[in-house]
Motif scaffolding. Sequence first.
Motif, short mmCIF file in Angstrom:
data_model
loop_
_atom_site.label_atom_id
_atom_site.label_comp_id
_atom_site.label_asym_id
_atom_site.label_seq_id
_atom_site.Cartn_x
_atom_site.Cartn_y
_atom_site.Cartn_z
N ASP A 1 0.84 -1.20 0.00
CA ASP A 1 0.00 0.00 0.00
C ASP A 1 0.88 1.25 0.00
O ASP A 1 1.89 1.30 0.70
CB ASP A 1 -0.90 0.02 1.23
CG ASP A 1 -1.88 -1.14 1.26
OD1 ASP A 1 -2.18 -1.70 0.18
OD2 ASP A 1 -2.32 -1.51 2.38
N ASN A 2 0.47 2.24 -0.77
CA ASN A 2 1.23 3.49 -0.83
C ASN A 2 0.89 4.34 0.39
O ASN A 2 0.03 5.21 0.35
CB ASN A 2 0.92 4.24 -2.12
CG ASN A 2 1.84 5.43 -2.33
OD1 ASN A 2 2.74 5.66 -1.54
ND2 ASN A 2 1.62 6.16 -3.40
N SER A 3 1.57 4.02 1.49
CA SER A 3 1.35 4.75 2.74
C SER A 3 2.69 4.94 3.43
O SER A 3 3.62 4.16 3.23
CB SER A 3 0.41 3.99 3.66
OG SER A 3 1.03 2.82 4.15
N THR B 1 8.85 3.43 -6.31
CA THR B 1 8.14 3.69 -7.55
C THR B 1 6.65 3.53 -7.27
O THR B 1 6.21 2.45 -6.85
CB THR B 1 8.55 2.70 -8.66
OG1 THR B 1 9.97 2.75 -8.82
CG2 THR B 1 7.88 3.03 -9.98
N GLU B 2 5.88 4.59 -7.50
CA GLU B 2 4.43 4.51 -7.29
C GLU B 2 3.75 3.88 -8.49
O GLU B 2 4.20 4.01 -9.62
CB GLU B 2 3.85 5.92 -7.10
CG GLU B 2 4.16 6.52 -5.76
CD GLU B 2 3.41 7.83 -5.53
OE1 GLU B 2 2.36 8.06 -6.18
OE2 GLU B 2 3.86 8.62 -4.70
N SER B 3 2.63 3.18 -8.23
CA SER B 3 1.85 2.62 -9.31
C SER B 3 1.17 3.75 -10.08
O SER B 3 1.08 4.89 -9.60
CB SER B 3 0.79 1.66 -8.77
OG SER B 3 -0.15 2.36 -7.96
N ALA B 4 0.69 3.47 -11.26
CA ALA B 4 0.07 4.49 -12.11
C ALA B 4 -1.09 5.18 -11.41
O ALA B 4 -1.27 6.40 -11.52
CB ALA B 4 -0.39 3.87 -13.43
N LYS C 1 -2.11 3.92 -5.87
CA LYS C 1 -2.61 3.14 -4.74
C LYS C 1 -1.51 2.28 -4.10
O LYS C 1 -1.56 1.99 -2.91
CB LYS C 1 -3.75 2.25 -5.21
CG LYS C 1 -4.43 1.48 -4.11
CD LYS C 1 -5.65 0.73 -4.61
CE LYS C 1 -6.31 -0.02 -3.47
NZ LYS C 1 -7.48 -0.77 -3.91
N TYR C 2 -0.51 1.89 -4.90
CA TYR C 2 0.54 1.00 -4.42
C TYR C 2 1.91 1.64 -4.63
O TYR C 2 2.07 2.55 -5.44
CB TYR C 2 0.49 -0.34 -5.15
CG TYR C 2 -0.83 -1.03 -4.98
CD1 TYR C 2 -1.17 -1.64 -3.78
CD2 TYR C 2 -1.76 -1.05 -6.01
CE1 TYR C 2 -2.39 -2.26 -3.61
CE2 TYR C 2 -2.99 -1.66 -5.85
CZ TYR C 2 -3.30 -2.27 -4.65
OH TYR C 2 -4.52 -2.86 -4.49
N ILE C 3 2.88 1.13 -3.88
CA ILE C 3 4.25 1.58 -4.05
C ILE C 3 5.15 0.34 -4.10
O ILE C 3 4.93 -0.64 -3.38
CB ILE C 3 4.70 2.54 -2.93
CG1 ILE C 3 6.04 3.17 -3.27
CG2 ILE C 3 4.71 1.86 -1.58
CD1 ILE C 3 6.37 4.40 -2.46
N SER C 4 6.13 0.40 -4.98
CA SER C 4 7.12 -0.65 -5.10
C SER C 4 8.44 -0.10 -4.58
O SER C 4 8.85 0.99 -4.98
CB SER C 4 7.26 -1.07 -6.56
OG SER C 4 8.38 -1.90 -6.72
N ALA D 1 6.03 -10.16 7.16
CA ALA D 1 5.21 -9.72 8.28
C ALA D 1 4.78 -8.25 8.17
O ALA D 1 4.03 -7.77 9.02
CB ALA D 1 5.97 -9.93 9.59
N LEU D 2 5.21 -7.55 7.14
CA LEU D 2 4.89 -6.13 7.01
C LEU D 2 3.40 -5.89 6.79
O LEU D 2 2.77 -6.57 5.96
CB LEU D 2 5.67 -5.50 5.85
CG LEU D 2 7.16 -5.31 6.06
CD1 LEU D 2 7.82 -4.92 4.74
CD2 LEU D 2 7.43 -4.26 7.12
N ARG D 3 2.88 -4.92 7.48
CA ARG D 3 1.46 -4.52 7.31
C ARG D 3 1.33 -3.76 5.99
O ARG D 3 2.11 -2.86 5.71
CB ARG D 3 1.05 -3.65 8.48
CG ARG D 3 -0.37 -3.28 8.45
CD ARG D 3 -0.71 -2.46 9.66
NE ARG D 3 -2.12 -2.63 9.93
CZ ARG D 3 -2.70 -2.30 11.03
NH1 ARG D 3 -1.99 -1.77 12.00
NH2 ARG D 3 -3.97 -2.47 11.19
N GLY D 4 0.35 -4.14 5.18
CA GLY D 4 0.11 -3.47 3.90
C GLY D 4 0.86 -4.11 2.74
O GLY D 4 0.77 -3.64 1.61
#
Length: 85
Positions: free
Chosen positions: A22-24, A46-49, A52-55, A77-80
């Motif tokens: 999640d992009n947070s 890198t943010e998704s187009a 909503k998501y981040i890489s 174990a990471l949240r999101g």
Amino acid sequence: MSTKLDEYIDFPTIFTFKIVGDNSSTFTVGVESVFDSYPEKSIVPTESAGGKYISLSVTTEIQSHDELKSLYEKIAALRGLRFYV
């Protein structure tokens, strides 16, 4: 992770993790905290187009199979978290 990994990777090695979630700020800080103890690292976001998501591509030196396994367990174990390789 298979113990045969040692047959394919010579440790120590430079390794890149690809972590998508999640992009947070919570997710990004979580990924950064996994690698806090690694002074030599590169984290490239890198943010998704749609935004909503981040890489996050994280590159650092890994000393052993056990260390690699431990990092993957912390990442899982990471949240999101949505995906990782």
